[in-house]
Design a protein around this motif. Structure first.
Motif, PDB file in Angstrom:
ATOM      1  N   LYS A  86       0.953  -1.367  -0.056  1.00  0.00           N
ATOM      2  CA  LYS A  86      -0.092   0.100   0.031  1.00  0.00           C
ATOM      3  C   LYS A  86       0.846   1.195  -0.023  1.00  0.00           C
ATOM      4  N   VAL A  87       0.551   2.359  -1.001  1.00  0.00           N
ATOM      5  CA  VAL A  87       1.185   3.433  -0.862  1.00  0.00           C
ATOM      6  C   VAL A  87       0.279   4.633  -0.975  1.00  0.00           C
ATOM      7  N   LYS A  88       0.272   5.360   0.266  1.00  0.00           N
ATOM      8  CA  LYS A  88      -0.737   6.440   0.560  1.00  0.00           C
ATOM      9  C   LYS A  88      -0.630   7.373  -0.641  1.00  0.00           C
ATOM     10  N   LEU A  89      -1.870   8.011  -1.040  1.00  0.00           N
ATOM     11  CA  LEU A  89      -2.072   8.907  -1.995  1.00  0.00           C
ATOM     12  C   LEU A  89      -0.928   9.987  -2.040  1.00  0.00           C
ATOM     13  N   LYS A  90      -0.767  10.477  -0.632  1.00  0.00           N
ATOM     14  CA  LYS A  90       0.285  11.662  -0.714  1.00  0.00           C
ATOM     15  C   LYS A  90       1.537  11.286  -0.705  1.00  0.00           C
ATOM     16  N   ASP A  91       1.889   9.962  -0.728  1.00  0.00           N
ATOM     17  CA  ASP A  91       3.271   9.331  -0.937  1.00  0.00           C
ATOM     18  C   ASP A  91       3.377   9.176  -2.507  1.00  0.00           C
ATOM     19  N   ARG A  92       2.225   8.889  -3.207  1.00  0.00           N
ATOM     20  CA  ARG A  92       2.521   8.725  -4.827  1.00  0.00           C
ATOM     21  C   ARG A  92       3.081   9.936  -5.344  1.00  0.00           C
ATOM     22  N   VAL A  93       2.322  11.158  -4.777  1.00  0.00           N
ATOM     23  CA  VAL A  93       2.712  12.236  -5.145  1.00  0.00           C
ATOM     24  C   VAL A  93       4.043  12.725  -5.017  1.00  0.00           C
ATOM     25  N   THR A  94       4.491  12.689  -3.781  1.00  0.00           N
ATOM     26  CA  THR A  94       5.853  12.833  -3.304  1.00  0.00           C
ATOM     27  C   THR A  94       6.838  12.256  -4.227  1.00  0.00           C
ATOM     28  N   PHE A  95       6.547  10.813  -4.396  1.00  0.00           N
ATOM     29  CA  PHE A  95       7.539   9.840  -5.383  1.00  0.00           C
ATOM     30  C   PHE A  95       7.775  10.585  -6.760  1.00  0.00           C
ATOM     31  N   ALA A  96       6.370  11.124  -7.300  1.00  0.00           N
ATOM     32  CA  ALA A  96       6.583  11.745  -8.628  1.00  0.00           C
ATOM     33  C   ALA A  96       7.260  12.946  -8.730  1.00  0.00           C
ATOM     34  N   LYS A  97       6.941  13.756  -7.442  1.00  0.00           N
ATOM     35  CA  LYS A  97       8.050  15.150  -7.509  1.00  0.00           C
ATOM     36  C   LYS A  97       9.499  14.771  -7.031  1.00  0.00           C
ATOM     37  N   ASP A  98       9.688  13.855  -6.123  1.00  0.00           N
ATOM     38  CA  ASP A  98      11.046  13.525  -5.978  1.00  0.00           C
ATOM     39  C   ASP A  98      11.715  13.011  -7.221  1.00  0.00           C
ATOM     40  N   ASN A  99      11.123  12.390  -8.214  1.00  0.00           N
ATOM     41  CA  ASN A  99      11.830  11.964  -9.229  1.00  0.00           C
ATOM     42  C   ASN A  99      11.627  12.724 -10.330  1.00  0.00           C
ATOM     43  N   HIS A 100      11.155  13.706 -10.224  1.00  0.00           N
ATOM     44  CA  HIS A 100      11.164  14.848 -11.467  1.00  0.00           C
ATOM     45  C   HIS A 100      10.388  14.175 -12.605  1.00  0.00           C
ATOM     46  N   ALA A 101       9.152  13.708 -12.498  1.00  0.00           N
ATOM     47  CA  ALA A 101       8.441  13.133 -13.502  1.00  0.00           C
ATOM     48  C   ALA A 101       8.113  14.074 -14.347  1.00  0.00           C
ATOM     49  N   ASP A 102       7.752  13.669 -15.646  1.00  0.00           N
ATOM     50  CA  ASP A 102       7.258  14.606 -16.619  1.00  0.00           C
ATOM     51  C   ASP A 102       5.828  14.244 -16.950  1.00  0.00           C
ATOM     52  N   LEU A 103       5.291  13.224 -16.658  1.00  0.00           N
ATOM     53  CA  LEU A 103       3.940  12.527 -16.921  1.00  0.00           C
ATOM     54  C   LEU A 103       3.623  11.702 -15.513  1.00  0.00           C
ATOM     55  N   PHE A 104       2.197  11.876 -15.203  1.00  0.00           N
ATOM     56  CA  PHE A 104       2.114  10.975 -14.111  1.00  0.00           C
ATOM     57  C   PHE A 104       0.637  10.394 -14.767  1.00  0.00           C
ATOM     58  N   ILE A 105       0.350   9.062 -14.698  1.00  0.00           N
ATOM     59  CA  ILE A 105      -0.624   8.353 -15.122  1.00  0.00           C
ATOM     60  C   ILE A 105      -1.054   7.202 -14.298  1.00  0.00           C
ATOM     61  N   SER A 106      -2.383   7.273 -13.788  1.00  0.00           N
ATOM     62  CA  SER A 106      -2.884   6.549 -12.710  1.00  0.00           C
ATOM     63  C   SER A 106      -4.076   5.593 -13.369  1.00  0.00           C
ATOM     64  N   VAL A 107      -3.783   4.224 -13.340  1.00  0.00           N
ATOM     65  CA  VAL A 107      -4.306   3.081 -14.122  1.00  0.00           C
ATOM     66  C   VAL A 107      -5.227   2.398 -13.214  1.00  0.00           C
ATOM     67  N   HIS A 108      -6.526   2.600 -13.277  1.00  0.00           N
ATOM     68  CA  HIS A 108      -7.652   1.935 -12.570  1.00  0.00           C
ATOM     69  C   HIS A 108      -8.325   0.875 -13.304  1.00  0.00           C
ATOM     70  N   ILE A 109      -9.205   0.147 -12.362  1.00  0.00           N
ATOM     71  CA  ILE A 109     -10.166  -0.671 -13.038  1.00  0.00           C
ATOM     72  C   ILE A 109     -11.503  -0.361 -12.470  1.00  0.00           C
TER      73      ILE A 109
END
Length: 238
Positions: A38-61
């Motif tokens: 489990k990765v908390k929503l806030k931690d996902r955002v932090t992960f993207a920022k810390d890695n200087h992401a250029d795109l963020f795509i969330s895949v759901h069913i």
């Protein structure tokens, strides 16, 4: 109904998507989780920022109530105000475990006026949605197109780059659950996501200027894609 779990299917699709995008030296793909953790929503955002992401795509069913189990549809979201009650209810569920404080909300809300991010996110959502729906429709005649549209998802607001949330289909539909249970079908879904992402990146490879500063969401020397997921199988590429 047959025991298939969203978290397992979404993770499998994300892993396949990483493999496909990773075949090109132009892209660097990062996942917020690679197993049943489990990765908390806030931690996902932090992960993207810390890695200087250029795109963020969330895949759901997706899943629908018992009385509508015959329904199957595809929908893709970028951040914005909700357009209907079903979108608002879905956002409430996704935002429930956000772990954000009031100050965080205020800071994020202040960025809603970033029209460049909103426009880019809308274009990314459209590119992915068009390809995904068009292909999955060939497997299911009754598949509905719920469109690419805005929704108040905090995970999309938190990151400062183009971000989308894709609801691939409805696992609550019995026939769709069977299809999602096959590796070939999940590979098709991953290929559709890859195609949409690459088409968007090709269109947005040129730099633009914001407030006098030369900015590129998509760096020419390296593209980074982040896939994220929570314990229920929610993922994002960013």
């Amino acid at each position: 109904a047959q025991g298939l779990l969203e978290k397992d299917i979404a993770l499998d699709i994300a892993l396949r998507l990483r493999e496909k995008l990773g075949r090109s030296s132009r892209y660097r793909v990062l996942l917020t989780r690679e197993d049943d953790s489990k990765v908390k929503l806030k931690d996902r955002v932090t992960f993207a920022k810390d890695n200087h992401a250029d795109l963020f795509i969330s895949v759901h069913i997706n899943s629908v109530p018992q009385q509508a189990r015959s329904v199957n549809y595809v929908e893709t979201y970028y951040f914005g105000p909700h357009s209907d009650e079903s979108t608002l209810e879905l956002a409430r569920k996704e935002n429930r475990d956000s772990d954000y404080m009031i100050g965080d909300f205020r800071e994020m809300i202040s960025r809603i006026g970033n029209t460049m991010k909103t426009e880019e996110s809308a274009q990314l959502a459209s590119a992915i949605h068009t390809q995904l729906y068009g292909n999955l429709k060939t497997h299911s005649r009754n598949l509905l197109d719920a469109g690419a549209k805005p929704g108040p998802f905090l995970v999309l607001l938190g990151v400062d780059v183009p971000s989308v949330l894709v609801e691939v289909s409805c696992i609550s539909n019995a026939d769709e659950e069977v299809r999602l249970g096959t590796p070939e079908y999940r590979d098709n879904v991953a290929a559709d996501l890859e195609f949409g992402i690459v088409q968007y990146l090709k269109q947005r490879s040129a730099p633009y200027r914001t407030d006098g500063v030369n900015s590129q969401y998509v760096a020419q020397h390296e593209r980074k894609v982040v896939l994220r997921g929570d314990r229920r199988g929610r993922f994002a590429v960013g």
